[in-house]
Design a protein around this motif. Structure first.
Motif, PDB file in Angstrom:
ATOM      1  N   ARG A   1      36.020  83.680  22.981  1.00 25.27           N
ATOM      2  CA  ARG A   1      36.141  84.082  21.732  1.00 25.27           C
ATOM      3  C   ARG A   1      35.040  84.201  21.136  1.00 25.27           C
ATOM      4  N   GLU A   2      33.981  83.179  21.145  1.00 25.23           N
ATOM      5  CA  GLU A   2      32.678  82.997  20.620  1.00 25.23           C
ATOM      6  C   GLU A   2      32.116  84.143  20.911  1.00 25.23           C
ATOM      7  N   GLY A   3      31.701  84.475  22.161  1.00 21.84           N
ATOM      8  CA  GLY A   3      30.946  85.433  22.937  1.00 21.84           C
ATOM      9  C   GLY A   3      31.483  86.900  22.377  1.00 21.84           C
ATOM     10  N   LEU A   4      32.676  87.120  22.401  1.00 24.41           N
ATOM     11  CA  LEU A   4      33.195  88.484  21.911  1.00 24.41           C
ATOM     12  C   LEU A   4      32.965  88.690  20.578  1.00 24.41           C
ATOM     13  N   GLY A   5      32.797  87.619  19.579  1.00 25.17           N
ATOM     14  CA  GLY A   5      32.535  87.579  18.229  1.00 25.17           C
ATOM     15  C   GLY A   5      30.914  88.090  17.939  1.00 25.17           C
ATOM     16  N   VAL A   6      30.008  87.797  18.928  1.00 28.87           N
ATOM     17  CA  VAL A   6      28.945  88.159  18.842  1.00 28.87           C
ATOM     18  C   VAL A   6      28.801  89.540  19.003  1.00 28.87           C
TER      19      VAL A   6
ATOM     20  N   ALA B   1      32.602  91.210  29.397  1.00 29.73           N
ATOM     21  CA  ALA B   1      32.181  92.455  29.571  1.00 29.73           C
ATOM     22  C   ALA B   1      33.389  93.519  29.541  1.00 29.73           C
ATOM     23  N   LEU B   2      34.360  93.230  30.257  1.00 30.47           N
ATOM     24  CA  LEU B   2      35.492  94.160  30.236  1.00 30.47           C
ATOM     25  C   LEU B   2      36.286  94.166  29.014  1.00 30.47           C
ATOM     26  N   ARG B   3      36.455  93.116  28.074  1.00 31.36           N
ATOM     27  CA  ARG B   3      37.279  93.064  26.735  1.00 31.36           C
ATOM     28  C   ARG B   3      36.613  93.818  25.936  1.00 31.36           C
ATOM     29  N   ALA B   4      35.198  93.673  25.734  1.00 29.91           N
ATOM     30  CA  ALA B   4      34.350  94.130  24.754  1.00 29.91           C
ATOM     31  C   ALA B   4      34.010  95.425  25.180  1.00 29.91           C
ATOM     32  N   GLY B   5      34.008  96.048  26.497  1.00 28.89           N
ATOM     33  CA  GLY B   5      33.541  97.291  26.916  1.00 28.89           C
ATOM     34  C   GLY B   5      32.128  97.567  26.811  1.00 28.89           C
ATOM     35  N   VAL B   6      31.335  96.340  27.166  1.00 31.92           N
ATOM     36  CA  VAL B   6      29.830  96.543  27.011  1.00 31.92           C
ATOM     37  C   VAL B   6      28.951  96.562  28.425  1.00 31.92           C
ATOM     38  N   PRO B   7      27.748  97.120  28.303  1.00 30.35           N
ATOM     39  CA  PRO B   7      27.027  96.719  29.795  1.00 30.35           C
ATOM     40  C   PRO B   7      26.701  95.579  29.850  1.00 30.35           C
ATOM     41  N   VAL B   8      26.192  95.105  31.153  1.00 33.36           N
ATOM     42  CA  VAL B   8      25.372  93.857  31.465  1.00 33.36           C
ATOM     43  C   VAL B   8      24.463  94.033  31.994  1.00 33.36           C
TER      44      VAL B   8
END
Length: 243
Positions: free
Chosen positions: A102-107, A139-146
């Motif tokens: 949750r914290e990471g997704l917030g960032v 990565a999948l929930r936020a739909g962002v590149p890694v």
């Protein structure tokens, strides 16, 4: 403000002067927008060297122990990490892992860079260990590149137990961003999470050239600690010869 003072005035210039890190692939880090930078973790120095070379601010999920240490040293360490914008993560169980996600997704929701070490802990022997799937979930929930990242030489500069790093050549190597959009909506599938995490770890392995161990670092550490304790107990209380 303290983050920028630390990076551009206090610590950053010192790190560049002492280590003179060679940076490769920095253009692979997106100039804007949310992204995860996933790296190997060889040394306490990694926390400072990677942010020092990035053009953007990066927020790491840091273990909670850095924020709860006793005495003056503990308070100074906690102040440093909080001032630098790092987020404490409790690693004691499944619920703690969900809180970290949750914290990471917030960032990421703030279009920022999130730094994470998928191994979950520092390597105690310089090898690369199996990654935990939290990085895949985010990565999948936020739909962002890694963006995979390899720290090379930091283990030799500051191995476990060494408080003050020694001067040693360091390379910080960034790989091409990994796109997992093909797995959109599948973040609850365990097989998918494992596949995504393994792909990230393979990219880090390719960049770092480390030996890979298909086990969690924390488990191997615990086993080796237990063996060392038994060996020490055996030396302290040797078995008497049978009559």
């Amino acid at each position: 403000m303290f983050y920028h003072v630390l990076k551009y005035v206090l610590l950053g210039p010192l790190l560049r002067l002492v280590f003179r890190p060679r940076i490769e692939g920095l253009d692979h880090v997106p100039a804007s927008g949310p992204a995860i930078v996933a790296g190997n973790h060889l040394s306490f120095s990694d926390h400072f060297l990677m942010p020092a070379v990035l053009h953007r601010r990066i927020t790491f999920l840091a273990k909670a122990e850095y924020f709860t240490g006793p005495g003056l040293k503990g308070r100074l360490t906690a102040f440093f990490f909080r001032s630098a914008g790092q987020i404490p993560v409790d690693r004691s169980g499944k619920e703690a892992g969900q809180a970290a996600i949750r914290e990471g997704l917030g960032v990421l929701a703030k279009d920022e860079l999130l730094g994470i070490y998928p191994e979950g802990t520092r390597s105690h022997d310089g090898r690369l260990y199996k990654g935990k799937v939290g990085v895949a979930v985010m990565a999948l929930r936020a739909g962002v590149p890694v963006v995979p990242c390899a720290m090379i030489g930091t283990f030799e500069a500051q191995p476990p137990g060494r408080k003050i790093p020694k001067v040693h050549p360091v390379v910080i190597r960034f790989g091409e961003p990994l796109d997992f959009s093909r797995y959109a909506g599948m973040e609850r599938e365990k097989a998918v999470l494992r596949a995504v995490t393994d792909e990230i770890m393979y990219a880090i392995l390719t960049l770092s050239g480390q030996e890979y161990v298909d086990r969690y670092a924390a488990d191997v550490k615990a086993e080796e600690t237990e063996k060392a304790e038994k060996a020490a107990k055996g030396r302290k209380f040797p078995r008497l010869p049978q009559r």
